[in-house]
Design an enzyme around this catalytic site. Sequence first.
Site, PDB file in Angstrom:
ATOM      1  N   HIS A  41       0.824  -1.266   0.024  1.00 18.93           N
ATOM      2  CA  HIS A  41      -0.004  -0.041  -0.071  1.00 18.93           C
ATOM      3  C   HIS A  41       0.779   1.212  -0.013  1.00 18.93           C
ATOM      4  O   HIS A  41       0.689   2.021  -0.898  1.00 18.93           O
ATOM      5  CB  HIS A  41      -0.901   0.016   1.197  1.00 18.93           C
ATOM      6  CG  HIS A  41      -1.487   1.454   1.522  1.00 18.93           C
ATOM      7  ND1 HIS A  41      -3.005   1.649   1.319  1.00 18.93           N
ATOM      8  CD2 HIS A  41      -1.146   2.428   2.117  1.00 18.93           C
ATOM      9  CE1 HIS A  41      -3.318   2.671   1.671  1.00 18.93           C
ATOM     10  NE2 HIS A  41      -2.440   3.029   1.920  1.00 18.93           N
ATOM     11  N   GLU A  42       1.791   1.263   0.985  1.00 20.84           N
ATOM     12  CA  GLU A  42       2.572   2.476   1.030  1.00 20.84           C
ATOM     13  C   GLU A  42       3.445   2.795  -0.119  1.00 20.84           C
ATOM     14  O   GLU A  42       3.615   3.944  -0.543  1.00 20.84           O
ATOM     15  CB  GLU A  42       3.276   2.410   2.395  1.00 20.84           C
ATOM     16  CG  GLU A  42       2.525   2.488   3.774  1.00 20.84           C
ATOM     17  CD  GLU A  42       1.706   3.982   3.688  1.00 20.84           C
ATOM     18  OE1 GLU A  42       2.000   5.056   3.209  1.00 20.84           O
ATOM     19  OE2 GLU A  42       0.625   3.875   4.331  1.00 20.84           O
ATOM     20  N   HIS A 102       1.738   4.426  -3.056  1.00 21.14           N
ATOM     21  CA  HIS A 102       1.954   5.856  -3.049  1.00 21.14           C
ATOM     22  C   HIS A 102       2.889   6.485  -3.892  1.00 21.14           C
ATOM     23  O   HIS A 102       2.752   7.493  -4.310  1.00 21.14           O
ATOM     24  CB  HIS A 102       1.809   6.396  -1.463  1.00 21.14           C
ATOM     25  CG  HIS A 102       0.524   6.393  -0.922  1.00 21.14           C
ATOM     26  ND1 HIS A 102      -0.789   7.013  -1.462  1.00 21.14           N
ATOM     27  CD2 HIS A 102       0.192   5.686   0.239  1.00 21.14           C
ATOM     28  CE1 HIS A 102      -1.692   6.667  -0.400  1.00 21.14           C
ATOM     29  NE2 HIS A 102      -1.149   5.807   0.317  1.00 21.14           N
ATOM     30  N   TYR A 116      -3.940  15.014  -2.887  1.00 22.22           N
ATOM     31  CA  TYR A 116      -4.441  14.285  -1.495  1.00 22.22           C
ATOM     32  C   TYR A 116      -5.499  14.914  -0.879  1.00 22.22           C
ATOM     33  O   TYR A 116      -5.285  15.222   0.364  1.00 22.22           O
ATOM     34  CB  TYR A 116      -3.032  13.994  -0.977  1.00 22.22           C
ATOM     35  CG  TYR A 116      -3.232  12.969  -0.009  1.00 22.22           C
ATOM     36  CD1 TYR A 116      -3.323  11.397  -0.440  1.00 22.22           C
ATOM     37  CD2 TYR A 116      -3.063  13.102   1.374  1.00 22.22           C
ATOM     38  CE1 TYR A 116      -3.367  10.486   0.593  1.00 22.22           C
ATOM     39  CE2 TYR A 116      -3.008  11.905   2.169  1.00 22.22           C
ATOM     40  CZ  TYR A 116      -3.360  10.653   1.855  1.00 22.22           C
ATOM     41  OH  TYR A 116      -3.472   9.724   2.858  1.00 22.22           O
ATOM     42  N   GLU A 146      -5.618   6.759  -2.178  1.00 24.28           N
ATOM     43  CA  GLU A 146      -5.889   5.926  -1.062  1.00 24.28           C
ATOM     44  C   GLU A 146      -6.500   4.859  -1.526  1.00 24.28           C
ATOM     45  O   GLU A 146      -5.737   3.530  -1.286  1.00 24.28           O
ATOM     46  CB  GLU A 146      -6.662   6.225   0.051  1.00 24.28           C
ATOM     47  CG  GLU A 146      -6.063   7.429   1.023  1.00 24.28           C
ATOM     48  CD  GLU A 146      -4.621   6.626   1.760  1.00 24.28           C
ATOM     49  OE1 GLU A 146      -4.615   5.407   1.772  1.00 24.28           O
ATOM     50  OE2 GLU A 146      -3.675   7.189   2.177  1.00 24.28           O
ATOM     51  N   ASP A 163      -8.897  14.768   7.864  1.00 24.01           N
ATOM     52  CA  ASP A 163      -8.479  13.596   7.134  1.00 24.01           C
ATOM     53  C   ASP A 163      -8.306  13.931   5.716  1.00 24.01           C
ATOM     54  O   ASP A 163      -8.551  13.289   4.740  1.00 24.01           O
ATOM     55  CB  ASP A 163      -9.074  12.224   7.220  1.00 24.01           C
ATOM     56  CG  ASP A 163      -8.216  11.389   6.524  1.00 24.01           C
ATOM     57  OD1 ASP A 163      -7.072  11.344   6.334  1.00 24.01           O
ATOM     58  OD2 ASP A 163      -8.855   9.869   6.352  1.00 24.01           O
ATOM     59  N   HIS A 175      -9.007   8.616   3.828  1.00 21.93           N
ATOM     60  CA  HIS A 175      -9.022   7.158   4.228  1.00 21.93           C
ATOM     61  C   HIS A 175     -10.380   6.581   4.558  1.00 21.93           C
ATOM     62  O   HIS A 175     -10.518   5.544   4.671  1.00 21.93           O
ATOM     63  CB  HIS A 175      -8.280   6.979   5.541  1.00 21.93           C
ATOM     64  CG  HIS A 175      -6.872   7.221   5.375  1.00 21.93           C
ATOM     65  ND1 HIS A 175      -6.298   8.460   5.570  1.00 21.93           N
ATOM     66  CD2 HIS A 175      -5.809   6.436   5.029  1.00 21.93           C
ATOM     67  CE1 HIS A 175      -5.210   8.285   5.433  1.00 21.93           C
ATOM     68  NE2 HIS A 175      -4.699   7.006   5.405  1.00 21.93           N
TER      69      HIS A 175
END
Length: 356
Positions: free
Chosen positions: A174-175, A178, A189, A198, A271, A276
């Site tokens: 996932h990271e 990005h 974002y 995301e 957020d 998210h």
Amino acid sequence: MTTHGGSEPVFCTIVPPHVLDKLARHDDPALSGPARRSLEHDAYQRTKRRLTTVIGASAAAAPEGAADDRPHRTIYDAEHTQDLPGTKVREEGSEPGSDASVNRAYAGLGATFDLYLKVYGRHSIDGNGLPLDATVHFGEGYDNAFWNGEQMVFGDGDNEVFLDFTIPVDVIGHELTHGVTQHTANLDYHGQSGALNESLSDVFGSLIKQYTLGQTAAEADWLIGAGLLAPRVTGTALRSMKAPGTAYDDDVLGKDPQPARMEDYVRTSRDNGGVHINSGIPNHAFYLAATALGGHSWEKAGQIWYDVLTGGDLKEDAQFTDFATLTVKATRERYGAGDELRAVQKAWEQVGVRTL
């Protein structure tokens, strides 16, 4: 490499701010203390990322001949400080050591590299052999993992709510995704474009786990971060692509707030506009398309989503409708007007997102 106006990295964490905010207000200092420190770490790193972006950072250079079929991994140990990258403890080709976090990080970077190369022909995160660096044991009981635009960073968790963040391979995937988005569509974002940012990380994080395990769409659990929650937590993961809003329902964490349909879209200023939270909608659309198509999700559904992410038509401020429309276009171009097209169209229809 396709980019829109140059890559502009953002600070992205796997645990949403609203989860840590709730923990930080808890009466039990064993829960609130690590959460507060984690929020402070995140705020510092976010500010540092912003300043680096403004001033201009020197990107990690790919070694000579790096755009080959091998990753170039380096793992560092922060030794519970916030100093990055830390002490080098493992590099490409070296044998596993006694530190399980180091070994899991090394393997997770490799699993991510493998999916992008072997399935989509992409050489590392930037498409040109970018070295993959990661730091483990960041901070004291740090409850998060993040991509800071240059490298991966993993906390050990507090062992009350979160365990070691190197445990789930989909968190690593996932990271790092990005970073792929940073070097391709560079999605803003915030709001719906941020939720797409995301969601794409969840999609490819899940595909990396499925690819590593050799699972079909029917066999996959479609959970993001399974194995990350400590035994005391009533929940299975951070998010569920199969059933958004059901990943956890806990007296400490609260209830998973993700919607599965546009009619339940959450409008919030927190957020970055709920990136998210509302990512549950495109996440669910991918799950529906992938399971309708069957087989290995990375082959057809994943290929369509990858085509859109890297195709050059996805704008930085894309909304859900824009992305959905491009997936329909990409499906028609790659597979024609058959079952694949009907599956993708129906998936977006089921989550209430229009295609033009």
